[in-house]
Enzyme design. Structure first.
Site, short mmCIF file in Angstrom:
data_model
loop_
_atom_site.label_atom_id
_atom_site.label_comp_id
_atom_site.label_asym_id
_atom_site.label_seq_id
_atom_site.Cartn_x
_atom_site.Cartn_y
_atom_site.Cartn_z
N SER A 1 55.28 -35.39 16.25
CA SER A 1 55.52 -36.72 15.69
C SER A 1 54.25 -37.49 15.39
O SER A 1 54.27 -38.38 14.54
CB SER A 1 56.42 -37.52 16.64
OG SER A 1 55.90 -37.51 17.95
N HIS B 1 61.87 -35.02 14.15
CA HIS B 1 61.25 -35.33 12.85
C HIS B 1 61.51 -34.26 11.80
O HIS B 1 61.03 -34.36 10.67
CB HIS B 1 59.74 -35.53 13.02
CG HIS B 1 59.39 -36.91 13.49
ND1 HIS B 1 59.42 -38.02 12.67
CD2 HIS B 1 59.05 -37.37 14.72
CE1 HIS B 1 59.09 -39.09 13.35
NE2 HIS B 1 58.86 -38.73 14.61
N LYS C 1 66.44 -41.03 12.84
CA LYS C 1 65.32 -41.02 11.90
C LYS C 1 65.85 -40.78 10.48
O LYS C 1 66.44 -41.68 9.90
CB LYS C 1 64.28 -40.02 12.38
CG LYS C 1 63.59 -40.56 13.64
CD LYS C 1 62.63 -39.63 14.30
CE LYS C 1 61.95 -40.37 15.46
NZ LYS C 1 61.57 -39.50 16.55
#
Ligand SMILES: *Cc1c(COP(=O)(O)O)cnc(C)c1O
Length: 411
Positions: A200, A228, A259
């Site tokens: 990340s 991610h 996300k």
């Protein structure tokens, strides 16, 4: 018996503030230039938004595909509120499992090509909930040095032996696996290999084919946290396992719905037995209330969008390539990034915060990140481009980086 009527003794006992040490810690943050105020977003979270009263282009959200304002997600959330209300009312194991949760889990399992999925309140609670179950006392955990804080906290909740290998060092991983297997009693113990799918803070992709191969040789469980990578890597954003075509060879995949998926939550994808044991033992699942109906419904709509609008992911990657080339062309140190996360590594924390503050004044929001999130001498401004950024917006950002980078003698 205590003398409840004595105001004098009460006053004496309270003469010192028991929280006084916090002030010392805050002063220390200030002295190191690491003190920061929370920036407040006062508009929708889009590529251009209003933060602290100023319109800026943001390079700091994880809203990779722009899904958190996508019309289909909005509509799904509103309809779920109208049909099922605002909250779920209980933990999953009592009365908090709603049909929408089950529908989302079945949909995610098909999407991820696994037997079963179980959702959690967040990616963070997935890691703290699942790792302790997979690493009982006597087990060994082998973990990449740059794994996410929630993996580290999950490890802290176990009584297993912990081994951290230098980031992405496959020789070290193999040596560690040999070591834990060859130790007395090592042949029969459970060994768990933990890695982020995309790191990340650096934006590099885990070397999964090698990690899987080394783990197979050592009969270890592979656990990949794809926070991610969810919605970013692989076909239709199926993640890093799909990206490397490792289906069936990674026993535990964690994904986030917070996300690129644009909403909130986390999930664990794997076997039916994995789901069953988590339903019975994962503590955040047992003891913390489940996601509101609107959250589950919006996540379902997000999967529709991933499947129906893959051009969003293409645009994300085009933007990522353009911006990354722009930054390194200007002479910034962008580390080892391979994804839409591009760090601009500057050194000391105070300089990273200064760069971030000056960019903000120029109309670009990119968060400065220092210790303890990254080592103090690797402090950085982290940028994340999204599918929503226009080419003109990215050019504006690059111009601001060029001007401020020269002003601060970083380039
Ligand atoms: C962001 C992140 C998480 C936490 O996910 P949330 O859904 O925001 O709690 C977990 N692991 C990694 C690697 C992350 O980057």
């Amino acid at each position: 018996m205590t003398d409840v009527a004595s105001p004098t003794s009460a006053t004496t006992a309270r003469s010192r503030d028991p929280l006084a040490f916090l002030e010392g810690e805050i002063d220390e943050l200030r002295a190191k230039g690491l003190y920061r105020r929370l920036r407040v977003v006062q508009s929708e979270q889009r590529s251009r938004c209003v933060i602290d009263g100023r319109e800026v282009i943001t390079l700091s959200s994880n809203n990779y595909l722009g899904l958190n304002t996508h019309p289909r997600l909005r509509r799904a959330a509103i309809e779920a509120v109208e049909r099922y209300g605002a909250g779920s009312g209980a933990v999953r194991t009592i009365a908090g499992t709603m049909s929408l949760h089950e529908e989302l889990e079945a949909r995610l399992a098909t999407f991820k090509r696994v037997e079963k999925v179980l959702t959690f309140q967040s990616g963070f609670t997935c890691n703290t909930g699942v790792i302790p179950i997979l690493a009982p006392e006597g087990a060994a955990i082998v973990s990449d040095a740059l794994n996410h804080a929630s993996i580290i906290d999950g490890i802290r909740l176990t009584k297993a032996e912990r081994k951290v290998f230098p980031h992405a060092d496959m020789e070290a991983l193999r040596a560690t696996l040999r070591e834990v297997r060859q130790a007395p009693g090592g042949a029969d113990r459970t060994v768990l290999v933990l890695t982020d799918g995309v790191f990340s803070m650096d934006g590099d992709i885990a070397r999964l084919p090698e990690i899987v191969e080394a783990s197979e040789e050592a009969d270890a469980i592979v656990y990949v946290d794809d926070a991610h990578a969810s919605g970013v890597l692989g076909r239709n954003g199926r993640g890093s396992i799909d990206h490397f075509d490792l289906h069936g060879r990674v026993q535990v995949q964690v994904g986030t719905l917070s996300k690129a998926i644009g909403v909130l939550g986390g999930y664990v994808a794997g076997s039916a037995n994995l789901r069953t044991i988590l339903e019975h033992r994962a503590r955040p699942f047992l003891f913390s209330t489940s996601a509101p109906p609107a959250v589950a419904a919006a996540c379902l709509a997000a999967i529709d969008v991933l499947e129906g609008e893959p051009e969003l992911i293409d645009r994300l990657w085009e933007n990522a390539r353009f911006f990354k080339e722009g930054l390194s062309g200007l002479g910034f140190d962008t580390g080892s990034s391979q994804t839409p996360i591009t760090p601009v590594i500057v050194g000391k924390g105070a300089l990273a915060m200064k760069l971030s503050d000056r960019l903000f004044e120029e109309g670009v929001f990119a968060q400065g990140i220092g210790f303890p999130t990254v080592p103090d001498d690797r402090s950085r401004v982290r940028t994340i481009v999204t599918a929503e950024h226009s080419r003109a917006e990215l050019e504006t950002c690059l111009a601001a980086f060029a001007a401020v980078g020269r002003e601060l003698a970083i380039i």
